[in-house]
Design a protein around this motif. Structure first.
Motif, short mmCIF file in Angstrom:
data_model
loop_
_atom_site.label_atom_id
_atom_site.label_comp_id
_atom_site.label_asym_id
_atom_site.label_seq_id
_atom_site.Cartn_x
_atom_site.Cartn_y
_atom_site.Cartn_z
N GLU A 1 -2.60 3.25 -5.70
CA GLU A 1 -2.99 3.05 -4.49
C GLU A 1 -2.14 1.93 -3.69
OE1 GLU A 1 -7.44 4.18 -3.41
OE2 GLU A 1 -7.08 2.16 -4.49
N ASN A 2 -1.75 0.95 -4.53
CA ASN A 2 -0.89 -0.14 -4.30
C ASN A 2 -0.12 -0.89 -5.45
OD1 ASN A 2 -2.68 -2.58 -4.96
ND2 ASN A 2 -3.98 -1.59 -3.58
N ASP B 1 0.98 -1.21 -0.08
CA ASP B 1 -0.07 -0.02 0.09
C ASP B 1 0.90 1.25 -0.02
OD1 ASP B 1 -2.45 -1.25 0.04
OD2 ASP B 1 -2.42 -1.70 2.15
N ILE B 2 0.42 2.27 -0.73
CA ILE B 2 0.95 3.63 -0.89
C ILE B 2 0.53 4.44 0.15
CG2 ILE B 2 1.68 5.57 -2.34
CD1 ILE B 2 1.67 3.38 -4.37
N GLU B 3 1.24 5.15 1.01
CA GLU B 3 0.68 6.11 2.05
C GLU B 3 0.11 7.35 1.35
OE1 GLU B 3 3.57 6.94 5.02
OE2 GLU B 3 3.67 4.78 5.70
N GLU B 4 -0.85 7.82 1.67
CA GLU B 4 -1.41 9.19 1.17
C GLU B 4 -0.22 10.38 1.15
OE1 GLU B 4 -4.03 10.15 -0.18
OE2 GLU B 4 -5.12 8.14 -0.41
N PRO B 5 0.30 10.68 0.08
CA PRO B 5 1.10 11.69 0.03
C PRO B 5 0.71 13.01 0.42
CG PRO B 5 0.32 11.42 -2.22
CD PRO B 5 -0.42 10.62 -1.45
N LYS B 6 1.66 13.90 1.09
CA LYS B 6 1.65 15.18 1.55
C LYS B 6 1.98 15.95 0.68
CE LYS B 6 0.67 14.12 6.51
NZ LYS B 6 1.22 14.26 7.85
#
Length: 671
Positions: A453-454, A312-317
């Motif tokens: 997303e992943n 899973d890819i963390e939500e980017p800031k």
């Protein structure tokens, strides 16, 4: 074939009108005459029964010289003169098959006059005496004489049948009677053997048992004239395949070998039907129910490998500006990718193609320098011999073996993030560093206009003469799938004569979607397959036909499943339906395909023939994406769907013919 048996036509839907006959009851003496002398002697039966009980990896039997030799020679001659064969190919097999011999009684008198020996053979095999003989050896219980189920199959060089257990409907015993050339003994090195798979029993923490076949066979039974091989159908146990019939080195060698034509009659004995001796009301339904339960016993999916390992890819800031490819991103990507694919114009072109077609092919994606590293590495690996067994491969190499074989078999490597970059070979570096990198994911989002997303990435090697992946359906949300071809050898597309030029500068054609030039080759390939096999192939004909070595990856439209059909095969279309093959990706070098795969779409990799010049190498990736926004526009009625979907490659031609004397039987996994 000199003549074809004729039928009465003008039936409904153009099907021949069957004139059913009452089957002649054979006397015991007449039945015995049709088999070899002494076969029914008590001591002979006891010998086969004891051998069957001791056999491994599961109970089976081989009877040499089963049929009266003169009768079987007459059968073979009748087949050669009067029976036509249809070439059939799916993800699990490639064969030439006749119609259903159970329907011989429906032929007119003129047709039957040309097939008297074949009719005698069928009636002998399903006679009361021989059914009791087979039931005694296998301890199967009573067998039906009414539900006959048999066909003639011809395997020519390149033909094969992959791992399956024969569990369909009311089958109780599976058998193969070989009709190879009686005057030219079949050689084991020609292939075509029946091979049996042992099984492993797994016990989980709750004590539940699950049985799965191992990737390697342990029993090999080569074809031989007038030899019967048979076994009781056992759900989850009776796994077997038919080894590929191997190509000869030259036309001259093939002619010397008589064409390497593996002819056999294969079929099944079934549970007794209503009105027959041994019939038990509800037994067939209970048998089917128990078969399904045994196949589902335990947790079969738990022992499927490789396992999906999505990250899973963390939500980017990040700001909107951060989503652009930065100079640092481009510097990283240039270590691996051809510079042209990093220019805004090319990225826009790729995105346009993908948005229009939901797929795109990118030739020469890797840079010249890196692709050469990959080529040198792969070619060096193919010069080395791999261990003979799966366990030895997994102990002595970084590769694992995909299993169970009734679903797939190939070598694979998955990501191990702890591995140091300096210890990686070129393929592992693509697997561990390049493709899972944030930079590549950012580039992929630009190329597809999707938000990732992943991801789940795997390196694969499909060995020639061994490996494949049977059709499997994707269930869930649409996802991006990439396949980076790393196969340096040529000859994977029919008509291909030379290897592609190394690292040409990507052009507009390089980013052409799958309905461009590549599909033209695919259509030519399908056209070659479309010619019906009018008779038993001659050695010259076999050598003249272009070699199809398999190894292509294919996407197929989902279809409503027939609950009685073999789950390991996909349906081929009828002449009145659209072909269900959506996209094909042959083994190739330095080419990346990107496909948006919807739920319900199946995918497989075709068995790689021993005739291939090397193995299929690739890296396959699945990228979960956020749901695409619906633009609210609907297609106008009458629009040609071909304008919005990738073009289709036929696996079977719609104009194939079948032997006119037999009503077409259902496709089956005939050995």
């Amino acid at each position: 074939m000199k003549r074809k048996a004729e039928t009465q036509s003008n039936g409904q839907n153009g099907k021949p009108i069957l004139k059913k006959r009452v089957k002649t009851m054979l006397s015991e003496e007449e039945v015995h005459k049709r088999f070899r002398k002494g076969l029914f002697d008590k001591d002979v039966l006891q010998k086969y029964t004891k051998a069957y009980a001791r056999s491994e990896p599961y109970k089976h039997s081989v009877i040499s010289g089963l049929i009266n030799d003169d009768l079987l020679r007459s059968v073979r001659n009748e087949i050669r003169e009067n029976v036509s064969f249809t070439p059939k190919e799916t993800d699990i097999y490639k064969i030439h098959q006749s119609g259903d011999l159970a329907n011989l009684d429906g032929l007119d008198d003129g047709a039957l006059e040309r097939l008297p020996s074949l009719l005698k053979l069928r009636d002998a095999i399903y006679s009361t005496e021989f059914r009791k003989y087979a039931a005694t050896i296998t301890n199967s219980g009573p067998l039906s004489g009414r539900k006959t189920d048999m066909a003639i199959n011809i395997y020519t060089p390149g033909c094969h049948l992959l791992c399956h257990d024969d569990v369909i409907g009311s089958r109780r015993i599976s058998y193969i009677l070989y009709l190879v050339d009686p005057d030219m003994p079949w050689k084991e090195e020609w292939g075509g053997a029946l091979r049996l798979f042992p099984t492993d029993t797994h016990v989980d923490e709750k004590g539940e048992q699950t049985i799965t076949p191992t990737p390697d066979t342990t029993k090999v039974i080569p074809p031989a004239w007038n030899q019967l091989s048979f076994f009781a159908v056992q759900p989850g146990l009776s796994f077997h395949d038919v080894e590929e019939v191997y190509h000869a080195e030259s036309k001259e060698e093939l002619e010397m070998d008589g064409g390497r034509i593996r002819m056999a009659i294969s079929g099944w004995f079934h549970i007794p039907q209503i009105g027959e001796e041994g019939y038990i009301k509800g037994e067939e339904e209970e048998w089917g129910k128990n078969s399904s339960l045994k196949q589902l016993q335990g947790d079969p999916d738990r022992y499927d490998f490789p396992k999906s390992q999505p990250v899973d890819i963390e939500e980017p800031k990040e700001t909107a500006a951060d989503k652009d490819l930065t100079e640092t991103d481009i510097d990283f990507l240039l270590k691996y990718m051809a510079p042209t694919y990093l220019t805004p114009d090319t990225l826009d072109q790729v995105a346009e193609q993908f948005m229009d077609m939901s797929s795109v092919d990118l030739n020469n994606l890797l840079s010249k320098k890196y692709s050469e590293r990959v080529r040198v590495f792969v070619e060096s690996q193919e010069k080395l011999s791999l261990p003979n067994t799966s366990s030895e491969i997994e102990k002595s190499t970084p590769w694992k073996v995909a299993r169970p074989p009734h679903k797939h078999r190939y070598l694979y490597q998955q990501r191990t993030p702890s591995t140091k970059s300096k210890d990686l070979d070129p393929i592992q570096e693509l697997l561990q560093v390049f493709l899972p990198s944030p930079q590549f994911r950012k580039w992929l989002e630009f190329a597809t206009k999707c938000e990732i997303e992943n991801y789940d990435i795997i390196a694969r090697r499909f060995r020639r003469g061994l490996d494949y992946s049977l059709a499997k359906t994707h269930e869930g949300e649409p996802r991006l799938e990439i396949c980076l071809g790393l196969t340096p050898t040529s000859g994977w597309v029919v008509g291909e004569e030379q290897e592609p030029e190394e690292d040409e500068v990507p052009s507009e054609e390089d980013t052409k979607a799958a309905n461009g030039k590549k599909d033209d080759k695919a259509k030519a390939k399908a056209s070659d397959k479309s010619k019906p096999q009018e008779k038993e192939p001659s050695p010259a004909q076999e050598q003249e036909e272009p070699d199809d070595v398999g190894g292509h990856e294919a996407y197929l439209a989902g279809d409503d499943e027939d609950p009685t059909a073999d789950a390991a095969t996909y349906k081929s279309s009828s002449p009145d339906e659209d072909d269900n093959v959506l996209f094909t990706n042959p083994a190739q070098f330095n080419n990346m395909s990107i496909v948006l795969r919807d739920s319900g779409v199946m995918k497989f990799v075709k068995y790689v023939s021993m005739k291939a010049r090397g193995d299929r190498w690739d890296i396959s990736g699945a990228f979960g994406v956020k749901p695409l926004e619906d633009d609210g526009e609907e297609e106008e009625e009458g629009d040609d769907s071909q304008e919005h979907n990738i073009s289709l490659e036929s696996m079977e031609s719609s104009d194939e013919e079948v032997f006119n004397g037999f009503p077409d039987s259902e496709d089956s996994d005939s050995d």
